[in-house]
Scaffold this motif. Structure first.
Motif, PDB file in Angstrom:
ATOM      1  N   GLU A 103       0.832  -1.208   0.000  1.00 34.58           N
ATOM      2  CA  GLU A 103       0.000   0.000   0.000  1.00 34.58           C
ATOM      3  C   GLU A 103       0.863   1.253   0.000  1.00 34.58           C
ATOM      4  OE1 GLU A 103      -3.063  -0.080  -0.490  1.00 34.58           O
ATOM      5  OE2 GLU A 103      -3.915  -1.921   0.288  1.00 34.58           O
ATOM      6  N   THR A 153       0.945   3.933  -3.045  1.00 36.77           N
ATOM      7  CA  THR A 153       0.639   5.346  -2.814  1.00 36.77           C
ATOM      8  C   THR A 153       1.733   6.248  -3.370  1.00 36.77           C
ATOM      9  OG1 THR A 153      -0.633   4.816  -0.827  1.00 36.77           O
ATOM     10  CG2 THR A 153       0.172   7.073  -1.038  1.00 36.77           C
ATOM     11  N   GLU A 195       1.206   6.334  -7.096  1.00 34.50           N
ATOM     12  CA  GLU A 195       0.032   7.109  -7.459  1.00 34.50           C
ATOM     13  C   GLU A 195       0.293   8.609  -7.303  1.00 34.50           C
ATOM     14  OE1 GLU A 195      -4.788   7.148  -6.910  1.00 34.50           O
ATOM     15  OE2 GLU A 195      -3.584   6.331  -5.275  1.00 34.50           O
ATOM     16  N   ASN A 196       0.996   9.004  -6.262  1.00 29.55           N
ATOM     17  CA  ASN A 196       1.319  10.419  -6.072  1.00 29.55           C
ATOM     18  C   ASN A 196       2.122  10.965  -7.252  1.00 29.55           C
ATOM     19  OD1 ASN A 196      -0.005  10.521  -3.614  1.00 29.55           O
ATOM     20  ND2 ASN A 196       1.848  10.167  -2.407  1.00 29.55           N
ATOM     21  N   VAL A 216      -0.349  11.331 -10.259  1.00 27.12           N
ATOM     22  CA  VAL A 216      -1.244  12.485 -10.086  1.00 27.12           C
ATOM     23  C   VAL A 216      -0.485  13.779 -10.312  1.00 27.12           C
ATOM     24  CG1 VAL A 216      -2.610  13.770  -8.389  1.00 27.12           C
ATOM     25  CG2 VAL A 216      -2.843  11.278  -8.559  1.00 27.12           C
ATOM     26  N   ARG A 238     -13.320   3.681  -9.144  1.00 23.42           N
ATOM     27  CA  ARG A 238     -13.411   4.985  -8.490  1.00 23.42           C
ATOM     28  C   ARG A 238     -14.737   5.166  -7.763  1.00 23.42           C
ATOM     29  NH1 ARG A 238     -10.209   7.697  -5.978  1.00 23.42           N
ATOM     30  NH2 ARG A 238      -8.729   6.942  -7.527  1.00 23.42           N
ATOM     31  N   LYS A 294     -15.129   4.318  -4.036  1.00 23.61           N
ATOM     32  CA  LYS A 294     -14.463   5.156  -3.051  1.00 23.61           C
ATOM     33  C   LYS A 294     -15.449   6.105  -2.372  1.00 23.61           C
ATOM     34  CE  LYS A 294     -10.386   3.586  -4.063  1.00 23.61           C
ATOM     35  NZ  LYS A 294      -9.661   2.736  -3.087  1.00 23.61           N
ATOM     36  N   GLU A 306     -11.126  11.786  -4.288  1.00 24.27           N
ATOM     37  CA  GLU A 306      -9.666  11.874  -4.260  1.00 24.27           C
ATOM     38  C   GLU A 306      -9.018  10.765  -3.431  1.00 24.27           C
ATOM     39  OE1 GLU A 306     -11.259  14.434  -0.904  1.00 24.27           O
ATOM     40  OE2 GLU A 306     -11.763  14.003  -2.997  1.00 24.27           O
ATOM     41  N   GLU A 307      -9.807   9.825  -2.960  1.00 26.98           N
ATOM     42  CA  GLU A 307      -9.272   8.754  -2.114  1.00 26.98           C
ATOM     43  C   GLU A 307      -8.257   7.920  -2.888  1.00 26.98           C
ATOM     44  OE1 GLU A 307     -10.992   4.938   0.435  1.00 26.98           O
ATOM     45  OE2 GLU A 307     -12.320   6.594  -0.119  1.00 26.98           O
ATOM     46  N   ALA A 308      -7.188   7.537  -2.229  1.00 29.84           N
ATOM     47  CA  ALA A 308      -6.099   6.812  -2.882  1.00 29.84           C
ATOM     48  C   ALA A 308      -6.507   5.395  -3.261  1.00 29.84           C
ATOM     49  CB  ALA A 308      -4.884   6.770  -1.959  1.00 29.84           C
ATOM     50  N   THR A 311      -5.991   1.355  -3.597  1.00 33.20           N
ATOM     51  CA  THR A 311      -5.465   0.334  -2.692  1.00 33.20           C
ATOM     52  C   THR A 311      -4.982  -0.857  -3.506  1.00 33.20           C
ATOM     53  OG1 THR A 311      -7.581  -0.806  -2.440  1.00 33.20           O
ATOM     54  CG2 THR A 311      -7.131   1.038  -0.934  1.00 33.20           C
ATOM     55  N   HIS A 360      -5.678   7.225 -13.923  1.00 33.29           N
ATOM     56  CA  HIS A 360      -5.886   8.672 -13.831  1.00 33.29           C
ATOM     57  C   HIS A 360      -6.018   9.334 -15.194  1.00 33.29           C
ATOM     58  CE1 HIS A 360      -5.551   9.050  -9.485  1.00 33.29           C
ATOM     59  NE2 HIS A 360      -4.629   8.104  -9.536  1.00 33.29           N
TER      60      HIS A 360
END
Length: 359
Positions: A6, A10, A13-14, A17, A182, A185, A189-191, A193, A319
């Protein structure tokens, strides 16, 4: 292990984005430049704990661009040639990495005031713990991983987008799958998993098909350590062998209609539930067969970054398809071996932001 996945997801994903948000006021972009920014930011974070905006990151990226241009050039080491510039760029990257290594050994340059210590351990930390590795070996490994985790993955993502541009049916199904992910969620904006990633069944099938048709790595270098007899042929010990991966992936005896881009060939239906299970292998039967699907090589020397490449592609696609539509600006701009895979024009796109109502 799941918690570690996780954290890793993350971070990726950051990075995705951050790159995609930079398109907010753009209507055109060169997609290969964007994928390179993305994959490089991921790999330097995981190997060296560097942020994309860090001056050292920008120095390494600039030198890597020069290095790649001369990587497969004519090996003439004269001032001004692409080959000579590549050697100089490689030496600069090693010098920068050595400085980081020295700082790390002195306990400098890292913030350890964090309860999640395991999350902050990067690949250089792992290498330092192996006291049998020399400094040159550590620097060589870091350089190899920066190369392998940057260029090939960025081209792989660009190839997927090129295939999607030519296959609206696949794009629509991909977009619907990620809308379902999506919609699960609580917040937009939730990440993502690890469970979300595993539920992307069509995405996995799409990735497999892009790997089969795209063949980012055309062949691998091998050397016989003993004489081999194969189908009436003798390959003497010490000979160089270049397995052509494309020959396997485009062989009609392995994959039906091999020149057709068909992500659905990888899907299976669970006999008990009736649900589609994506990401399997094989050309027609849907059964994973390593001998007929080898985009990352095989055996003991299979590419260790295979799962990371797939994960990076899935998150970036998530995304993109939820936020943008696109049209290639040069229809004839397709991946070519030069000799490593690249788009001649960098895959320029006209992009359009999707409205929130379409999400």
């Amino acid at each position: 292990m799941k918690a570690h996945n996780e954290f890793f997801l993350t971070d990726i994903e950051n990075s995705a984005v951050r790159v995609i948000r930079s398109w907010k006021n753009k209507d055109r972009l060169v997609f290969c430049e964007e994928t390179r920014k993305y994959t490089f930011s991921v790999i330097v974070k995981q190997i060296l704990s560097l942020a994309p905006e860090d001056p050292v990151t920008l120095q390494i990226l600039d030198n890597f661009t020069t290095f790649m241009k001369g990587l497969c050039s004519i090996p003439i080491n004269l001032p001004g040639t692409a080959y000579a510039k590549a050697i100089q760029a490689k030496n600069r990257i090693k010098a920068i990495t050595k400085t980081l290594l020295d700082q790390r050994r002195r306990g400098e340059g890292r913030d350890h005031d964090d309860d999640q210590e395991q999350r902050k351990m990067d690949f250089m930390d792992v290498l330092i713990t192996h006291d049998k590795l020399s400094e040159d070996e550590i620097l060589s490994l870091v350089l190899d991983l920066l190369l392998g985790g940057h260029e090939t993955t960025s081209m792989f993502i660009a190839i997927i987008l090129r295939f999607l541009s030519d296959c609206p049916k696949a794009l629509n199904e991909l977009r619907e799958e990620h809308r379902r992910v999506r919609s699960s969620k609580a917040r937009d904006e939730e990440a993502l998993t690890w469970d979300d990633y595993q539920r992307m069944t069509f995405t996995h099938s799409l990735i497999n098909e892009a790997l089969r048709c795209g063949n980012v790595v055309k062949f691998v270098h091998r050397k016989t350590i003993k004489t081999i007899h194969y189908k009436g042929f003798e390959i003497p010990s010490g000979w160089k062998v270049l397995p052509i991966l494309q020959g396997v992936h485009l062989d009609p005896s392995n994959h039906s209609n091999p020149l057709e881009f068909n992500p659905w060939r990888w899907q299976q239906v669970d006999e008990k539930t009736g649900n589609v299970v994506g990401g399997g292998g094989g050309g027609g039967g849907g059964v994973t067969a390593a001998k007929t699907f080898i985009p990352f090589g095989g055996g003991k020397r299979m590419c260790p970054g295979s799962d990371i490449a797939k994960l990076e592609a899935a998150i970036f696609l998530h995304h993109i398809v939820l936020n943008y539509s696109w049209v290639p600006l040069k229809e004839n701009d397709r991946p070519m071996s030069l000799p490593y895979l690249d788009f001649k024009h960098g895959l320029p796109l006209s992009i359009k932001s999707l409205s929130q109502s379409h999400r």
